[in-house]
Design a protein around this motif. Structure first.
Motif, mmCIF file in Angstrom:
data_model
loop_
_atom_site.group_PDB
_atom_site.id
_atom_site.type_symbol
_atom_site.label_atom_id
_atom_site.label_comp_id
_atom_site.label_asym_id
_atom_site.label_seq_id
_atom_site.Cartn_x
_atom_site.Cartn_y
_atom_site.Cartn_z
ATOM 1 N N ARG A 40 0.829 -1.207 0.000
ATOM 2 C CA ARG A 40 0.000 0.000 0.000
ATOM 3 C C ARG A 40 0.867 1.262 0.000
ATOM 4 N NH1 ARG A 40 -2.906 -1.403 3.826
ATOM 5 N NH2 ARG A 40 -2.137 -0.134 5.539
ATOM 6 N N ALA A 41 1.998 1.238 0.728
ATOM 7 C CA ALA A 41 2.887 2.400 0.766
ATOM 8 C C ALA A 41 3.471 2.687 -0.614
ATOM 9 C CB ALA A 41 4.010 2.163 1.780
ATOM 10 N N ILE A 42 3.903 1.639 -1.314
ATOM 11 C CA ILE A 42 4.448 1.824 -2.665
ATOM 12 C C ILE A 42 3.377 2.381 -3.593
ATOM 13 C CG2 ILE A 42 5.367 0.618 -4.676
ATOM 14 C CD1 ILE A 42 7.429 0.938 -2.497
ATOM 15 N N SER A 43 2.154 1.848 -3.471
ATOM 16 C CA SER A 43 1.057 2.324 -4.309
ATOM 17 C C SER A 43 0.781 3.805 -4.060
ATOM 18 C CB SER A 43 -0.200 1.492 -4.046
ATOM 19 O OG SER A 43 -1.303 2.004 -4.758
ATOM 20 N N ARG A 44 0.781 4.216 -2.795
ATOM 21 C CA ARG A 44 0.507 5.619 -2.464
ATOM 22 C C ARG A 44 1.629 6.529 -2.958
ATOM 23 N NH1 ARG A 44 -1.227 6.110 3.711
ATOM 24 N NH2 ARG A 44 -1.451 8.286 3.053
ATOM 25 N N LEU A 45 2.870 6.063 -2.860
ATOM 26 C CA LEU A 45 3.982 6.863 -3.371
ATOM 27 C C LEU A 45 3.859 7.066 -4.882
ATOM 28 C CD1 LEU A 45 6.957 5.323 -1.345
ATOM 29 C CD2 LEU A 45 6.135 7.680 -1.199
ATOM 30 N N ARG A 46 3.507 5.996 -5.581
ATOM 31 C CA ARG A 46 3.366 6.115 -7.039
ATOM 32 C C ARG A 46 2.245 7.085 -7.407
ATOM 33 N NH1 ARG A 46 4.261 -0.359 -8.060
ATOM 34 N NH2 ARG A 46 6.491 -0.241 -8.571
ATOM 35 N N LYS A 47 1.132 7.002 -6.692
ATOM 36 C CA LYS A 47 0.029 7.921 -6.961
ATOM 37 C C LYS A 47 0.441 9.368 -6.687
ATOM 38 C CE LYS A 47 -3.748 4.735 -5.885
ATOM 39 N NZ LYS A 47 -4.854 4.444 -4.932
ATOM 40 N N THR A 48 1.202 9.572 -5.618
ATOM 41 C CA THR A 48 1.638 10.915 -5.268
ATOM 42 C C THR A 48 2.549 11.494 -6.346
ATOM 43 O OG1 THR A 48 1.475 10.383 -2.915
ATOM 44 C CG2 THR A 48 2.795 12.297 -3.504
ATOM 45 N N PHE A 49 3.507 10.682 -6.798
ATOM 46 C CA PHE A 49 4.398 11.147 -7.858
ATOM 47 C C PHE A 49 3.608 11.470 -9.132
ATOM 48 C CE2 PHE A 49 7.907 8.693 -5.633
ATOM 49 C CZ PHE A 49 8.541 9.840 -5.165
ATOM 50 N N LYS A 50 2.645 10.607 -9.444
ATOM 51 C CA LYS A 50 1.852 10.816 -10.658
ATOM 52 C C LYS A 50 1.029 12.097 -10.554
ATOM 53 C CE LYS A 50 -1.368 8.472 -13.782
ATOM 54 N NZ LYS A 50 -2.158 7.226 -14.023
ATOM 55 N N SER A 51 0.411 12.313 -9.399
ATOM 56 C CA SER A 51 -0.409 13.516 -9.228
ATOM 57 C C SER A 51 0.451 14.775 -9.225
ATOM 58 C CB SER A 51 -1.207 13.432 -7.927
ATOM 59 O OG SER A 51 -0.340 13.434 -6.803
ATOM 60 N N ALA A 52 1.756 14.635 -8.896
ATOM 61 C CA ALA A 52 2.666 15.777 -8.901
ATOM 62 C C ALA A 52 3.229 16.055 -10.286
ATOM 63 C CB ALA A 52 3.805 15.546 -7.908
ATOM 64 N N GLY A 53 2.809 15.253 -11.288
ATOM 65 C CA GLY A 53 3.218 15.526 -12.661
ATOM 66 C C GLY A 53 4.284 14.618 -13.224
ATOM 67 N N ALA A 54 4.589 13.512 -12.521
ATOM 68 C CA ALA A 54 5.614 12.602 -13.033
ATOM 69 C C ALA A 54 5.193 12.026 -14.375
ATOM 70 C CB ALA A 54 5.859 11.476 -12.031
ATOM 71 N N LYS A 55 6.077 12.063 -15.344
ATOM 72 C CA LYS A 55 5.782 11.549 -16.677
ATOM 73 C C LYS A 55 6.175 10.087 -16.838
ATOM 74 C CE LYS A 55 4.391 15.602 -17.979
ATOM 75 N NZ LYS A 55 2.936 15.857 -18.142
ATOM 76 N N GLU A 56 6.975 9.571 -15.912
ATOM 77 C CA GLU A 56 7.413 8.179 -15.960
ATOM 78 C C GLU A 56 7.455 7.635 -14.537
ATOM 79 O OE1 GLU A 56 11.578 7.665 -16.906
ATOM 80 O OE2 GLU A 56 11.870 9.821 -16.771
ATOM 81 N N PRO A 57 7.444 6.327 -14.364
ATOM 82 C CA PRO A 57 7.459 5.760 -13.010
ATOM 83 C C PRO A 57 8.723 6.140 -12.251
ATOM 84 C CG PRO A 57 6.831 4.098 -14.635
ATOM 85 C CD PRO A 57 7.324 5.281 -15.404
ATOM 86 N N TYR A 58 8.556 6.638 -11.040
ATOM 87 C CA TYR A 58 9.710 6.950 -10.193
ATOM 88 C C TYR A 58 10.214 5.702 -9.479
ATOM 89 C CZ TYR A 58 9.585 12.074 -10.520
ATOM 90 O OH TYR A 58 9.668 13.367 -10.946
ATOM 91 N N ILE A 59 9.274 4.800 -9.147
ATOM 92 C CA ILE A 59 9.648 3.586 -8.411
ATOM 93 C C ILE A 59 9.431 2.390 -9.328
ATOM 94 C CG2 ILE A 59 9.149 2.134 -6.414
ATOM 95 C CD1 ILE A 59 8.191 4.636 -4.966
ATOM 96 N N GLU A 60 10.475 1.619 -9.509
ATOM 97 C CA GLU A 60 10.433 0.471 -10.413
ATOM 98 C C GLU A 60 10.338 -0.815 -9.601
ATOM 99 O OE1 GLU A 60 13.203 -1.549 -13.951
ATOM 100 O OE2 GLU A 60 13.986 0.081 -12.709
ATOM 101 N N THR A 61 9.435 -1.715 -10.005
ATOM 102 C CA THR A 61 9.343 -3.035 -9.379
ATOM 103 C C THR A 61 10.320 -3.989 -10.047
ATOM 104 O OG1 THR A 61 7.012 -2.731 -8.819
ATOM 105 C CG2 THR A 61 7.829 -4.989 -8.898
ATOM 106 N N ILE A 62 11.151 -4.636 -9.257
ATOM 107 C CA ILE A 62 12.090 -5.639 -9.761
ATOM 108 C C ILE A 62 11.513 -7.003 -9.393
ATOM 109 C CG2 ILE A 62 14.472 -6.440 -9.815
ATOM 110 C CD1 ILE A 62 14.028 -3.521 -10.716
ATOM 111 N N PRO A 63 10.982 -7.769 -10.357
ATOM 112 C CA PRO A 63 10.315 -9.039 -10.048
ATOM 113 C C PRO A 63 11.175 -9.955 -9.193
ATOM 114 C CG PRO A 63 9.986 -8.457 -12.351
ATOM 115 C CD PRO A 63 10.992 -7.474 -11.806
ATOM 116 N N LYS A 64 10.550 -10.526 -8.199
ATOM 117 C CA LYS A 64 11.159 -11.489 -7.272
ATOM 118 C C LYS A 64 12.231 -10.878 -6.375
ATOM 119 C CE LYS A 64 12.218 -14.551 -10.485
ATOM 120 N NZ LYS A 64 12.722 -15.815 -11.085
#
Length: 507
Positions: free
Chosen positions: A37-61
């Motif tokens: 949930r924390a990662i999801s909220r951070l991504r939403k915050t960055f997006k709402s602040a105008g981020a054009k690309e993902p700031y946080i990248e998920t590395i599988p496994k």
């Protein structure tokens, strides 16, 4: 913010989920869900602040990586210890990324073992085929067609190899034996990926009764099989990223939180489901699950604005029924919502339709038993709840079912049985306050006010925000629990005598 600081401290590097959880949640049960949930909220915050690309990248496994350059960062979080490679290698395989792995929510029934040369082979095949048919009624469970060839190869092939060949995650196997007049059926559930034995069941009956009750035996087997698979999948889904699973699997992941059900767990479930709706607004199952949880929060006294939450729940139910009007999970949630609003006729219709579509849903059966047990037929309702408890002994909602059973005994004026059932509910989950409150109610009806006061003290320790008004409101919603014993005005006076502070009891 702590999570963001930890990622910023290692900008451009991978920080594993295990590291982040250990740093910020420690051994708390909710760590995995809270990190997601924390990662999801951070991504939403960055997006709402105008981020054009993902700031946080998920590395599988592995975990997460902050992709942006960090300037002017001061060390406030302490160093993140490096994690040995052996721990990474020990992580479970990622089925969503590995095409060679079987689908997670999948099962096959292999031929049951019989003694060579016996007449049980036909019965074993009938049981196997009937199990396949009944399991296939569970929503979204992938059930392999019954494969007779497995009978000749089961001795040579292990569970993992059978699972690979049948392309399933779980196997159901077992045996049928007859000794004199006794017929014995053994069933076991196996995780083929970890090669782990999950659960086993044994049924023994006289040969004549066994055959006459075969349909009930099959239902008594298929329901716990589905439930154990759902619990296993909920545990796995709880560890995955939301983007790596479908919405129904994400909803199942919330079930694991109900094993220690409390106001905190309820808040986490609501937040999780609301996040799912933002990502998948047209999924009826998610809307229905959120409606049921909001309704439960009102009844439990956790809602700060009961009328508003009931209104929200109704909107979500209407949306769910519009999207998926025949989905058994949606119908079950609609029945729960209707019953908690005391629209009993609608509740029965929705719950019966849900069980007709999916007889393997023990919670729908327990709620229908609760409704019938306090309104129409006490004993029939109690038997339905007992059946749900028998079929799914490890279900995360089993403590709530014992509470339902206690309520039915109260309505039936069976106070000894009511007290016993409510104590079982507390033993199964001491973190949920309503069984304490209902047990205090039973003790008041017996005139045992000192014991009732002690029970309320226990409930208040679990949920300090619960009030006497919440208690009175609960009893007003379910008058069947007391009206054969006391008038409402008399019961309110008794609540005043029992309550542990000077709060005014709602009239």
């Amino acid at each position: 913010m702590d999570v963001l600081c930890s990622l910023a401290q290692r900008q451009g590097e991978v920080v594993t989920r295990r590291q982040l959880i250990d740093m910020h949640w420690g051994s708390q049960f909710s760590g995995d869900e809270s990190l997601t949930r924390a990662i999801s909220r951070l991504r939403k915050t960055f997006k709402s602040a105008g981020a054009k690309e993902p700031y946080i990248e998920t590395i599988p496994k592995r975990g997460y990586r902050l992709r942006q350059v960090v300037l002017g960062f001061e060390d406030q979080c302490g160093a993140v210890d490096d994690e040995p490679e052996e721990e990474v290698a020990a992580e479970a395989p990622d089925r969503t990324k590995d095409a060679s792995m079987p689908p997670g929510y999948s099962v096959a029934v292999v031929p049951l073992r019989v003694s060579e040369g016996t007449a049980e082979a036909a019965l074993a095949e009938e049981i196997g085929c009937d199990l396949v048919q009944m399991l296939s009624r569970a929503p979204n469970l992938r059930v392999a067609a019954y494969q007779g060839w497995c009978a000749e190869n089961m001795g040579a092939l292990g569970a993992d190899e059978l699972g690979r060949r049948l392309n399933v995650h779980y196997l159901v196997s077992g045996s049928v034996r007859r000794f004199a007049e006794k017929q014995t059926l053994r069933i076991e559930l196996i995780d083929t990926i970890s090669n782990r034995h999950i659960m086993s069941w044994k049924f023994e009956e006289t040969a004549a009764n066994f055959l006459s009750n075969l349909d009930d035996f099959i239902l008594d087997l298929s329901t716990p099989i589905v439930c154990e698979i759902q619990i296993a999948e909920a545990s796995l889904a709880h560890m995955r990223e939301p983007d790596e699973m479908d919405a129904r699997a994400a909803v199942r992941s919330t079930e694991i939180l109900r094993q220690a059900y409390s106001s905190q767990r309820a808040a986490e479930i609501v937040a999780h489901l609301e996040d799912l709706i933002t990502r998948d607004p047209d999924n009826g199952v998610v809307h229905a699950s959120l409606a049921a949880q909001l309704t439960q929060n009102v009844v439990s006294g956790w809602s700060k604005t009961p009328p508003a939450d009931f209104a929200r729940a109704e909107l979500h139910i209407k949306r769910a029924l519009k999207i998926a009007p025949r989905d058994p999970d949606v119908l079950a949630s609609a029945g729960i919502f209707a019953f908690m609003k005391r629209d009993d006729e609608a509740a029965v219709q929705f719950l019966e339709r849900s069980l007709k579509a999916n007889p393997n849903n023990p919670h729908a059966l327990a709620v229908l038993g609760f409704q019938r047990g306090i309104t129409i037929d006490h004993q029939a309702g109690i038997e339905m709840i007992c059946t749900a408890e028998k079929r799914a002994i490890h279900h995360p909602r089993s403590s709530v079912w014992a509470m339902y059973r206690g309520c039915c005994h109260l309505a039936a004026q069976e106070l000894d049985s009511a007290r016993q059932a409510l104590r079982e509910a507390i033993d199964r989950n001491p973190n949920y306050h309503l069984p304490y409150v209902l047990l205090a109610t039973a003790l008041i009806l017996e005139g045992r006010l000192a014991e009732a006061r002690d029970m309320i003290l226990g409930g208040r320790e679990v949920n300090p925000e619960y009030t006497s008004c919440d208690w009175a409101g609960l009893l007003e919603t379910f008058p069947e629990l007391y009206r054969k014993y006391l008038k409402k005005s008399d019961l309110v006076k008794q609540i005043c005598n029992v309550w542990i502070n000077d709060m005014i009891v709602c009239q």
